[in-house]
Design a protein around this motif. Structure first.
Motif, PDB file in Angstrom:
ATOM      1  N   LYS A   8       0.838  -1.205   0.000  1.00  0.00           N
ATOM      2  CA  LYS A   8       0.000   0.000   0.000  1.00  0.00           C
ATOM      3  C   LYS A   8       0.871   1.252   0.000  1.00  0.00           C
ATOM      4  CE  LYS A   8      -3.837   2.107   2.504  1.00  0.00           C
ATOM      5  NZ  LYS A   8      -4.795   1.952   3.593  1.00  0.00           N
ATOM      6  N   GLU A   9       1.921   1.247   0.802  1.00  0.00           N
ATOM      7  CA  GLU A   9       2.812   2.406   0.853  1.00  0.00           C
ATOM      8  C   GLU A   9       3.577   2.570  -0.455  1.00  0.00           C
ATOM      9  OE1 GLU A   9       6.195   4.513   3.637  1.00  0.00           O
ATOM     10  OE2 GLU A   9       5.567   2.477   4.127  1.00  0.00           O
ATOM     11  N   HIS A  11       2.524   1.682  -3.394  1.00  0.00           N
ATOM     12  CA  HIS A  11       1.561   2.218  -4.364  1.00  0.00           C
ATOM     13  C   HIS A  11       1.416   3.725  -4.179  1.00  0.00           C
ATOM     14  CE1 HIS A  11      -0.653  -1.837  -5.177  1.00  0.00           C
ATOM     15  NE2 HIS A  11       0.649  -1.920  -5.334  1.00  0.00           N
ATOM     16  N   ARG A  12       1.312   4.158  -2.940  1.00  0.00           N
ATOM     17  CA  ARG A  12       1.181   5.598  -2.662  1.00  0.00           C
ATOM     18  C   ARG A  12       2.427   6.350  -3.135  1.00  0.00           C
ATOM     19  NH1 ARG A  12       3.179   8.815   1.007  1.00  0.00           N
ATOM     20  NH2 ARG A  12       3.950   7.138   2.344  1.00  0.00           N
ATOM     21  N   LEU A  13       3.597   5.824  -2.793  1.00  0.00           N
ATOM     22  CA  LEU A  13       4.842   6.494  -3.177  1.00  0.00           C
ATOM     23  C   LEU A  13       5.038   6.486  -4.688  1.00  0.00           C
ATOM     24  CD1 LEU A  13       7.214   5.217  -0.351  1.00  0.00           C
ATOM     25  CD2 LEU A  13       6.422   7.572  -0.710  1.00  0.00           C
ATOM     26  N   SER A  15       2.678   6.565  -6.936  1.00  0.00           N
ATOM     27  CA  SER A  15       1.773   7.598  -7.449  1.00  0.00           C
ATOM     28  C   SER A  15       2.318   8.994  -7.167  1.00  0.00           C
ATOM     29  CB  SER A  15       0.393   7.443  -6.825  1.00  0.00           C
ATOM     30  OG  SER A  15      -0.182   6.215  -7.207  1.00  0.00           O
ATOM     31  N   GLU A  16       2.789   9.209  -5.959  1.00  0.00           N
ATOM     32  CA  GLU A  16       3.352  10.520  -5.611  1.00  0.00           C
ATOM     33  C   GLU A  16       4.592  10.822  -6.432  1.00  0.00           C
ATOM     34  OE1 GLU A  16       4.036  11.044  -1.428  1.00  0.00           O
ATOM     35  OE2 GLU A  16       1.958  10.572  -0.920  1.00  0.00           O
ATOM     36  N   GLU A  26      12.882   7.522   0.406  1.00  0.00           N
ATOM     37  CA  GLU A  26      11.663   6.986  -0.210  1.00  0.00           C
ATOM     38  C   GLU A  26      12.001   6.147  -1.444  1.00  0.00           C
ATOM     39  OE1 GLU A  26       8.304  10.357   0.812  1.00  0.00           O
ATOM     40  OE2 GLU A  26       9.763  10.776  -0.779  1.00  0.00           O
ATOM     41  N   CYS A  40       3.857  -5.284  -7.083  1.00  0.00           N
ATOM     42  CA  CYS A  40       4.204  -3.857  -7.089  1.00  0.00           C
ATOM     43  C   CYS A  40       5.034  -3.494  -8.322  1.00  0.00           C
ATOM     44  CB  CYS A  40       4.926  -3.484  -5.800  1.00  0.00           C
ATOM     45  SG  CYS A  40       3.808  -3.431  -4.381  1.00  0.00           S
TER      46      CYS A  40
END
Length: 70
Positions: A8-9, A11-13, A15-16, A26, A40
């Motif tokens: 989940k993290e 995926h967020r990173l 996208s960011e 990161e 992933c």
């Protein structure tokens, strides 16, 4: 924040990371996770493909929207 991020993290990173430059920490965490997680890896590849497609369609899509609104 643990050294090993969750999917989940990642995926967020991912996208960011399309909108801003990720920090060295990161980027390192994402890369380490991608070494072991094929889900992933696929998600990241799909996001990059969508981003490239949208860039190519950008001016065309904007012209179509303007034409539809008139």
């Amino acid at each position: 924040m643990s050294l090993k991020p969750t999917c989940k993290e990642v995926h967020r990173l991912t996208s960011e990371g399309l909108d801003r430059q990720l920090s060295l920490v990161e980027r390192t965490r994402v890369r380490m996770h991608l070494l072991v997680c094929t889900a992933c890896q696929n998600f990241t590849a799909q996001m990059q493909l969508i981003r490239r497609a949208m860039r190519q369609l950008g001016p065309l899509a904007e012209s179509d929207n303007e034409r539809d609104q008139t």
